[in-house]
Each structure stands twice: as structure tokens, then as C-alpha cells.
Scaffold this active site. Structure first.
Site, PDB file in Angstrom:
ATOM      1  N   GLN B 147      35.686  63.870  40.885  1.00 30.75           N
ATOM      2  CA  GLN B 147      36.565  64.001  39.605  1.00 30.75           C
ATOM      3  C   GLN B 147      35.804  64.386  38.576  1.00 30.75           C
ATOM      4  O   GLN B 147      35.356  63.323  37.701  1.00 30.75           O
ATOM      5  CB  GLN B 147      37.479  62.495  40.015  1.00 30.75           C
ATOM      6  CG  GLN B 147      38.211  62.623  39.228  1.00 30.75           C
ATOM      7  CD  GLN B 147      39.327  61.158  38.964  1.00 30.75           C
ATOM      8  OE1 GLN B 147      38.919  59.435  38.986  1.00 30.75           O
ATOM      9  NE2 GLN B 147      40.062  60.870  38.688  1.00 30.75           N
ATOM     10  N   GLY B 148      36.973  65.221  38.182  1.00 32.32           N
ATOM     11  CA  GLY B 148      36.307  66.511  37.223  1.00 32.32           C
ATOM     12  C   GLY B 148      37.480  65.872  35.935  1.00 32.32           C
ATOM     13  O   GLY B 148      38.352  66.648  36.064  1.00 32.32           O
ATOM     14  N   TYR B 149      36.982  64.149  35.074  1.00 35.35           N
ATOM     15  CA  TYR B 149      38.285  64.290  34.131  1.00 35.35           C
ATOM     16  C   TYR B 149      37.610  64.144  32.878  1.00 35.35           C
ATOM     17  O   TYR B 149      37.956  65.688  31.577  1.00 35.35           O
ATOM     18  CB  TYR B 149      38.888  63.055  34.135  1.00 35.35           C
ATOM     19  CG  TYR B 149      39.928  63.058  35.102  1.00 35.35           C
ATOM     20  CD1 TYR B 149      40.594  63.803  36.489  1.00 35.35           C
ATOM     21  CD2 TYR B 149      40.584  61.852  35.113  1.00 35.35           C
ATOM     22  CE1 TYR B 149      41.374  64.084  37.061  1.00 35.35           C
ATOM     23  CE2 TYR B 149      41.902  61.912  36.329  1.00 35.35           C
ATOM     24  CZ  TYR B 149      41.676  62.539  37.548  1.00 35.35           C
ATOM     25  OH  TYR B 149      43.104  62.397  38.446  1.00 35.35           O
ATOM     26  N   SER B 150      36.593  63.539  32.786  1.00 41.78           N
ATOM     27  CA  SER B 150      36.270  63.090  31.147  1.00 41.78           C
ATOM     28  C   SER B 150      35.582  64.261  30.650  1.00 41.78           C
ATOM     29  O   SER B 150      34.282  65.017  31.429  1.00 41.78           O
ATOM     30  CB  SER B 150      35.065  61.940  31.273  1.00 41.78           C
ATOM     31  OG  SER B 150      35.593  60.740  31.703  1.00 41.78           O
ATOM     32  N   SER B 182      30.736  61.320  38.700  1.00 46.04           N
ATOM     33  CA  SER B 182      30.397  60.414  39.724  1.00 46.04           C
ATOM     34  C   SER B 182      30.871  61.932  41.324  1.00 46.04           C
ATOM     35  O   SER B 182      31.851  62.105  41.696  1.00 46.04           O
ATOM     36  CB  SER B 182      31.033  58.885  40.198  1.00 46.04           C
ATOM     37  OG  SER B 182      30.783  58.742  39.023  1.00 46.04           O
ATOM     38  N   GLU B 265      46.339  53.778  44.490  1.00 53.06           N
ATOM     39  CA  GLU B 265      45.434  52.813  45.717  1.00 53.06           C
ATOM     40  C   GLU B 265      46.430  51.424  44.832  1.00 53.06           C
ATOM     41  O   GLU B 265      45.426  50.372  45.076  1.00 53.06           O
ATOM     42  CB  GLU B 265      44.092  53.166  45.251  1.00 53.06           C
ATOM     43  CG  GLU B 265      43.607  54.918  45.846  1.00 53.06           C
ATOM     44  CD  GLU B 265      41.829  54.552  45.881  1.00 53.06           C
ATOM     45  OE1 GLU B 265      40.844  53.953  46.973  1.00 53.06           O
ATOM     46  OE2 GLU B 265      41.451  54.561  44.528  1.00 53.06           O
ATOM     47  N   GLU B 398      38.364  47.805  26.684  1.00 51.60           N
ATOM     48  CA  GLU B 398      39.124  47.554  25.128  1.00 51.60           C
ATOM     49  C   GLU B 398      40.027  48.780  25.071  1.00 51.60           C
ATOM     50  O   GLU B 398      42.074  48.559  24.992  1.00 51.60           O
ATOM     51  CB  GLU B 398      37.746  48.722  23.928  1.00 51.60           C
ATOM     52  CG  GLU B 398      37.364  47.847  23.562  1.00 51.60           C
ATOM     53  CD  GLU B 398      35.831  47.931  24.459  1.00 51.60           C
ATOM     54  OE1 GLU B 398      36.123  48.436  25.319  1.00 51.60           O
ATOM     55  OE2 GLU B 398      35.269  46.917  23.882  1.00 51.60           O
TER      56      GLU B 398
END
Ligand SMILES: Cc1cc2nc3c(=O)[nH]c(=O)nc-3n(C[C@H](O)[C@H](O)[C@H](O)COP(=O)(O)OP(=O)(O)OC[C@H]3O[C@@H](n4cnc5c(N)ncnc54)[C@H](O)[C@@H]3O)c2cc1C
Lengths: 389, 413
Positions: B147-150, B182, B265, B398
Site C-alpha cells: 500500500q503506497g500511501y505515505s 510495508s 475490515e 494523536e
């Protein structure tokens, strides 16, 4: 399944009606204005409770009660906490019927449950000995003459003494590692019962010290039994559910009011609720209150989940104390004033958190049971099938 | 791409007992649970052999083998419709499967993004061609996803991402950098969020692209983590050509899709995590009973017991939350902030549990996370370090508190 839905409807009805009438009767404004007469408020609330049939909530239908069970009790008690109900509900409607049921199985206190449901008998719980230990090391109450019993001794921190027709003298004494002796008797108010008022920390709940001086008890109304600690916990489950649920109500009220204040009050050109330190404090309170409510509902269902009663008491006390403390902090200087209702939350939370056991005691019981269950799990039943080696 | 570690699919070991289809069709939930438990237990013992219960079972190579084995036996697409090769299990039954999986302390899956995010997203938003192309290999675990988000400049503030996808004829040309991705080092495909319209600010102008990590211009560089392992990566896209048919759900609709995907999920995400937490708590008690500590046993020390009580209560509360979320998801109640509350409580409780374990290990904490001579072959140390990640990944504590305050309590932004 349909039975479950019917029960669900009944619970919803109970909640709606309780919320409505209690919101109208909520004494917070009166109490924070100062000079309010807590006894008068409690008398008013008790009239209301009788009109709603709440004294008989836990009394079986066969004795004229509603036979509601713990799930209904949890719902009503939470509303009572949220709207600061005053009055001898716990002693009369929860402790009384539990003791009456235990006594009834031994042919004692046979009329008590019905008298409670009818509103004729109002109990003030007299369970705390001079030492303050809810389970005492040695007996302090004495009963002479079983045919015409007379009771002597003292009890502290007796709540709502002015409204009581009877004082429910209750003594639990430790006997060995896992057994207790239980003595209980409803003692009519009047001759032989001396009540000394004390200043109450929780101003919504008047208290007194009570001295029984050879006070007469009706024959057949004295119960003296020995129980295992587990049986005592089971006996008191409704009591713990009621206390924990009331704490959840107090917690929710404190949180709601703190949130409302944080949206209104402005500093540095913005509502203080936009400051993250305030947000995170209240988010943590939200999580705790939600958890406490789930734990109380679970304890009320009474599934075979051994941790449930202790966990409910622990989480509910923590939620109420935290939310009440947060409410004060969020209000700043105003939170320290008598005029704010924040202190009423903190004080009620403190009183309830110490009723019928301490958090430290619940924690210990919980951990003892958990460790034992891991280190010496219950032995599975031996397979009896033919041919097993 | 560089650095692909493909595990050859193993020949499936024999696991006597009912087949997956027979188990799925059992009428009763309790029977279903028992059969799942039995099946998983036999299959894992057969596949792991002498490594059963050992640290080696949790290494990437074995994790992949085990997951391939499960999927090829039929334990995949549990909630998907039959016509797409799924099992159409109810939410409660999916939860049962995941609980039993966790109870066995079976190795964590590798392709969780594929099964948990990509599959359900394609079922809902994908084109027919995308479903035909991607779902069958996913069911068999033949393609692993990440998963390429960040990005280096866009973490908690994901909407500030700057990876660009420019439409050029039948392709998008993709340029930019992802980080903390990841499993990119073992993955075949990446589910990428990229900006397709720089004129639109923040949430607008973002799209979802399915990117083949073997495409020219993709570089994957593993990043070593505090555990010593390297499961997350930098992923560089240097003018990578992505076929236009790999755009999911229409251009500039990516933000909504990503948000919906995060909720897929709901109902089953936490169930196995809480079961694992409970098992670890019990494991901790056994450790504490066997550990000499301050003149007695650690399990008898009042301060240890105080902390333990807190953990028991929190795990109890988590279990009730999971039941509640599952109940709400099953009855179709729209999600509130409860997912954030559970993420927060779960990650912080897990962290406190491992903190306590490290407290009682005393000087043994000096043994490293991969040291076979350490208690549990170093798993306490390894998990202690890993729990620090859990309060960061999938939204930091946070951010969870912000969400609760703003969505559940309605406090101003
Ligand atoms: C083990 C691991 C695996 C990961 N896997 C993936 C993956 O597969 N794919 C992927 O796309 N990403 C992945 N991530 C990335 C993860 O989603 C981000 O790390 C996370 O969203 C935080 O972003 P950041 O690291 O940039 O930290 P930052 O956003 O820079 O945060 C740094 C600190 O500032 C605080 N902070 C930031 N904004 C606020 C705010 N508004 N209010 C209060 N505090 C704030 C944070 O809480 C944190 O404490 C993974 C991360 C880890 C640790």
C-alpha cells in the site's frame, strides 16, 4: 429471539421514561445554587420513584415487583447517575431485595420484598462498621434472644437516614480464606435507634452514624448465614451493577458538560475545545466512559464471564473520577467554584467508588483469579469413552 | 524492480480431515469454529514440522509459504461473493476464522493489503476487467500487494501527498516517492495514491492506481526497522508507465476510495488482534511465574500485579468493544469513531503489556530480539520493539484522539 426483542423493547421503554422524568427532577442547579435541602430533594425524588414503581424493580413479580433483573437495573441506575437522582434507591430497591431473596430461602424476612415493592418499607443501608472495612475482621453487631430479637452495635455512613422506615443492619465478617459470615436484619426506625447526622462529602446524599441500642427486630427477620466469597459476589452482583451503572451516568454527565463548556468558552481567539490538550484529554475520557458502559452492560447480562463484575466496578470508577476531574480542569477557575456543578460530579463519583468494596480490592480479586486461571487451568473432564488408554 | 524475494509455492502438505468447502457449509457456528480450529491446527503443524511454535515460524519466508498454502487450500476471499470465487461467509463467521487463526498463534499473513484492502476495493469500485485480472491470482495468493500511501512529506497529513501521475495517451506517467511501504520488498503490486490534478487542493485531485512493481522505473529499497528486520521500504517511481486501465474508480476519486477502503475490515480487523493480545497476556503470566524477581516470583510482586490488573481490565474492555463493533457492522449501523477508539486502546494496551514484560525480564533484556537463547527466542524483545510501531502505523495515537474529539465529541477542528 422474539423474547429477546420483547425484553429489548421493555428496556428501551424503561430508559425513555426514566430519562424523561429524571431530567425534569434533576437537582444540579438547586444544589450548586447552595442552601438546598438535600433531605427535601431526596423526599421529592423518592415520591417520584414510588410513582414510577422503581422500588419494586428487582422484586419478583410473585411478590408484587417488576422482576426486572440486572439489565433493567443497569439502565435505570445509569440514568439516575446522569441526572443526580437522590434517595435510598440502592438500599431499598437493590440491597433489600437481594437480602430478602437469600433470607426467603431460609424462611426469613418473608414479607420484606412485598413491602418494598408496595413502597411501605424504605430501607437505609447500614453496612459500614466503625473500622470502615466493608468486610470486617470481627463482628461488631450483636443479637440477643432469637424469639424476640434485639440488636446492638453501631454502623457508620448510613445514607438517607431521614427517609428510612427501617435500617437494614448488615454485617459481613471474614471467616478463613474464602468464606464470610453474613448477618442481616431490617430494624424499624424509632425506639432503640439513635441517628447522629454527619457532614456529607457528597452533598446530594445525607449521612448519619447509627447506634442500635437493643433495638427490637421482628421475629423471623434476623438472617445469619455463612457463605463462600464467590456466593457473596453473586449475591451482590446487582448491587455492584447498580453502583457501576450510576458511576457511568455520572461520568457521562461530566463528559457531556465538559464538552459543551469547551465548545463555548473562548481564549486566545478560539474555543478552548480546539486546543489539542483539551481534545485529547476529553477523547481519553470518551474512550473510558464507552468502555465502562460496555463492561457494566456485560456484568448486567451475567454471562459466565468471571471478570465482569470487578472489571465493571473498576472501569466505572475510573471513568467517573477521570471525567469529573477533567470537567473541573476544563472549566478552569469556574470549576473550583461551588456554583459550578463540576464538584457535585467529583463528590458523587468518590462516594460511589468506595461503596461495597474498593477499586484496590476489585483489582486484587480480578488478578488473583486471572493468574490462577492461567497457571492452574480447570482440569478438562476425563474422557470416559470405551477403549481409551 | 530490485529486491524481489519470491517464495516458490510449496507442494501442499497433506492435512487429513474435512475440506474447506465442507467446513464452510457446516450449518452451526460452533461446529464451524471447531472445524476451522482443527483444520488450521493440523495444517500448520504439518507445514511447520519441527519449527512449530518456534520463532522460525514467524519469519517472512515461512509466513509466505503458510499463506500460500492456506489460500490454495481455499481459505481466501472469505467474505467475497461466490461469483468472484469468494466464500460469502457472514461477518461473524469471518471473525470466527480470524479468531481461531489468532488463537493458534499462526504466523501473521504477508498479503494483508491484497486480501483486506485491494480485493474489497476492486469488488466495489473496480471495472469488470480489473476484477477478472486481479481477483483470481489474489485468491490463490499468487500476487502480493503493498500500500503506497505515505510519503516523506505526507504522513499523518496524507492529503498533502505529491506523487504525480500525468495522463499521457493510454498511460499515466508516475513520479514520486513513497516511504514506510510495508512488504514492498516481497510484493508484486502496489496500491498507490497519486495526485492526478495538482490544481485541486488536498483531498481533491487524488487517484488510486494499481502499479506493477516490476515496471521499469520502480526502485524498492528496504528500510531496516528497530527490530532489526526490514519489512518496510522506500519505493521510488521514476517516470513509471502505468496503463490507464489500472486507474480505479475514476480520476480524482482516490480520496473517497481510500477512506472507504480503510473501513472494509470493520468488524473483523480487531477480532484476531484481541485474541492475540489475550494469548500474550496469558503467556506473560507464565513468564512472570517462572521469573525470579526481587526476592520472589515476578507474578507475586505487588507492583507487577497492579499493572497486570490494568491489562486484564483493558483486554476485557477491548473484547467487549470488538463484539460491539462486529454486532454493529453485522446490523449495518454506520461506523462512528469506535474504530479509532479501539485502535488507540489496543495499541496502547499492547505497548503496556510488552513494557511490563521487559520490566520483569531484568538483565535478560540485554539479549537481542533474534537471540535463540533469550526467553521465547527473543520474541519478548522483538515484540516490545514492534509495539512501538503500533501506536504510529495506520494512524498515530494523536491522530486517533483528534478523530475521537472531532467526530465523536464534536469539538472544533
Ligand atoms: C511499521 C510501519 C509500517 C507502515 N506501513 C505503511 C504502509 O504499508 N503503507 C503506507 O502508506 N504507510 C505505512 N506506514 C506509515 C504510517 O502510516 C505513518 O508513519 C503514519 O501515518 C505517521 O506518519 P509519519 O510517519 O509521517 O509521522 P508524522 O505525521 O510526521 O507524525 C510525527 C508525530 O507528529 C504527530 N502529529 C502529526 N500530526 C499531528 C496532529 N495533527 N496533531 C497531533 N500530533 C500530530 C504524530 O502523532 C507523531 O507523533 C507504516 C508505518 C510504520 C511505523
Amino acid at each position: 429471539m422474539t423474547g429477546d426483542f420483547a425484553a429489548q423493547d421493555e428496556l428501551q421503554l424503561l430508559q425513555d421514561s426514566a430519562r424523561r422524568v429524571l431530567a425534569d427532577a434533576c437537582p444540579l442547579k438547586e444544589l450548586s445554587a447552595g442552601g438546598a435541602d438535600a433531605v427535601a430533594i431526596a423526599a421529592r425524588h423518592w415520591q417520584l420513584a414510588k410513582a414510577m414503581g422503581w422500588p419494586g424493580l428487582m422484586v419478583p413479580e410473585s411478590a408484587g415487583g417488576a422482576g426486572m433483573g440486572c439489565r433493567g437495573l443497569a439502565i435505570l441506575a445509569e440514568e439516575m447517575g446522569a441526572q443526580f437522582f437522590c434517595g435510598p434507591f440502592l438500599a431499598t430497591a437493590v440491597v433489600g431485595p437481594a437480602i430478602a431473596a437469600l433470607a426467603g430461602r431460609r424462611g426469613r424476612m418473608t414479607g420484606l420484598a412485598r413491602a418494598i415493592a408496595e413502597g411501605a418499607t424504605v430501607l437505609a443501608g447500614a453496612a459500614v462498621p466503625a473500622g470502615g472495612q466493608w468486610i470486617a475482621a470481627a463482628p461488631e453487631l450483636g443479637v440477643e434472644n432469637d424469639a424476640a430479637p434485639r440488636l446492638s452495635g453501631t454502623r457508620e455512613l448510613v445514607e438517607h437516614p431521614a427517609l428510612a422506615t427501617h435500617f437494614l443492619a448488615l454485617e459481613i465478617v471474614r471467616r478463613g480464606a474464602d468464606r464470610v459470615g453474613l448477618l442481616a436484619a431490617p430494624v424499624p426506625a424509632g425506639t432503640g435507634v439513635v441517628s447522629v447526622p454527619r457532614q456529607a462529602f457528597d452533598v446530594s446524599c445525607p449521612i448519619a452514624s447509627i447506634r442500635f441500642e437493643r433495638a427490637a427486630v421482628a421475629p423471623g427477620d434476623v438472617l445469619s448465614v455463612e457463605l463462600s466469597l464467590d456466593a457473596l459476589t453473586a449475591l451482590l452482583r446487582p448491587v455492584h451493577v447498580a453502583i457501576a451503572a450510576e458511576l457511568v451516568g455520572v461520568a457521562q454527565s461530566a463528559l457531556d458538560r465538559a464538552v459543551a463548556y469547551a465548545k463555548e468558552r473562548r481564549q486566545f481567539g478560539q474555543p478552548i475545545g480546539a486546543f489539542q490538550a483539551i481534545k485529547h484529554r476529553l477523547a481519553d475520557a470518551f474512550v473510558l466512559v464507552a468502555n465502562a458502559r460496555l463492561a457494566v452492560r456485560q456484568a448486567a447480562r451475567g454471562d459466565d464471564e468471571p471478570a465482569s463484575v470487578e472489571a465493571a466496578r473498576l472501569l466505572a470508577a475510573e471513568a467517573a473520577l477521570k471525567a469529573a476531574g477533567d470537567y473541573i480542569q476544563v472549566q478552569g477557575g469556574m470549576g473550583i467554584s461551588w456554583e459550578s456543578d463540576a464538584h457535585l460530579h467529583l463528590k458523587r463519583a468518590r462516594r460511589l467508588a468506595a461503596a461495597f468494596g474498593t477499586s484496590q480490592g476489585f483489582r486484587q480479586a480480578l488478578v488473583d483469579r486471572f493468574v490462577a486461571s492461567v497457571l492452574s487451568p480447570p482440569v478438562p473432564p476425563v474422557h470416559q469413552g470405551a477403549g481409551s488408554a | 524492480m530490485t529486491c524481489v524475494e519470491t517464495a516458490a509455492p510449496d507442494a501442499a502438505p497433506a492435512h487429513p480431515g474435512p475440506g474447506v468447502q465442507a467446513i464452510v457449509e457446516l450449518p452451526d457456528d460452533a461446529q464451524f469454529r471447531a472445524a476451522v480450529r482443527d483444520w488450521l491446527d493440523r495444517a500448520l503443524r504439518a507445514l511447520a514440522g519441527a519449527d512449530f511454535g518456534r520463532a522460525a515460524m514467524h519469519e517472512m519466508r515461512f509466513r509466505r509459504r503458510w499463506e500460500d498454502h492456506l489460500c490454495q487450500a481455499g481459505w481466501s476471499g472469505l467474505g467475497w461473493p461466490r461469483r468472484h470465487g469468494g466464500k460469502e461467509l457472514s461477518l461473524p463467521r469471518q471473525a470466527i476464522f480470524h479468531e481461531e487463526y489468532a488463537r493458534l498463534q499462526a504466523p501473521l499473513p504477508v498479503n494483508m493489503i491484497g486480501h483486506g484492502i485491494v480485493g474489497p476495493t476492486l469488488l466495489l469500485y473496480g471495472s469488470e476487467e480489473q476484477k477478472q485480472r486481479f481477483l483470481p491470482p489474489l485468491l490463490l495468493n499468487r500476487e502480493v500487494w503493498c500500500q503506497g500511501y505515505s510519503e516523506p512529506g505526507a504522513g499523518s497529513d496524507l492529503a498533502s501527498l505529491t506523487t504525480r501521475a500525468v495522463r499521457a495517451d493510454r498511460f499515466y506517467r508516475l513520479s514520486g516517492q513513497k516511504i514506510w511501504t510495508s512488504f514492498a520488498n516481497v510484493a508484486d503490486w502496489c496500491f498507490v495514491l497519486a495526485r492526478t490534478d495538482p490544481a485541486q487542493k488536498r483531498h481533491g485531485g487524488i487517484s488510486v492506481l494499481l502499479v506493477d512493481l516490476r515496471s521499469p522505473g520502480v526502485t524498492v529499497r528496504p528500510i531496516r526497522q528497530i527490530t532489526g528486520e526490514a519489512d518496510y521500504n522506500e519505493v521510488f517511481f521514476d517516470d513509471v508507465r502505468v496503463p490507464a486501465e489500472n486507474l480505479v474508480g475514476g480520476e480524482n476519486n482516490g480520496w473517497g476510495i481510500a477512506m472507504a477502503a480503510a473501513g472494509f475490515e470493520r468488524g473483523t480487523y480487531f477480532a484476531p488482534r484481541i485474541v492475540r493480545l489475550q494469548a500474550e497476556l496469558e503467556e506473560f503470566v507464565r513468564l512472570a511465574a517462572a521469573t525470579p524477581f526481587e526476592g520472589g516470583r515476578a507474578v507475586d510482586h505487588p507492583s507487577v500485579r497492579e499493572h497486570l490488573a490494568r491489562l486484564v481490565v483493558d483486554v476485557h474492555a477491548l473484547r467487549l468493544n470488538v463484539q460491539e463493533i462486529l454486532h454493529q457492522a453485522t446490523s449495518g449501523t454506520p461506523p462512528g469513531a469506535e474504530g479509532s477508539a479501539v485502535k488507540l486502546l489496543w495499541s496502547e494496551t499492547h505497548q503496556r503489556l510488552l513494557d511490563l514484560a521487559m520490566d520483569i525480564l531484568g538483565p535478560h533484556v540485554q539479549l537481542g530480539p533474534q537471540e535463540p537463547a533469550a526467553p521465547r527466542e527473543g520474541r519478548w524483545q522483538r515484540d516490545y520493539l514492534w509495539t512501538r510501531a503500533e501506536t504510529i502505523l495506520a494512524g498515530t495515537s494523536e491522530i486517533m484522539r483528534n478523530i475521537i474529539a472531532e467526530r465523536a465529541l464534536g469539538l472544533p477542528r
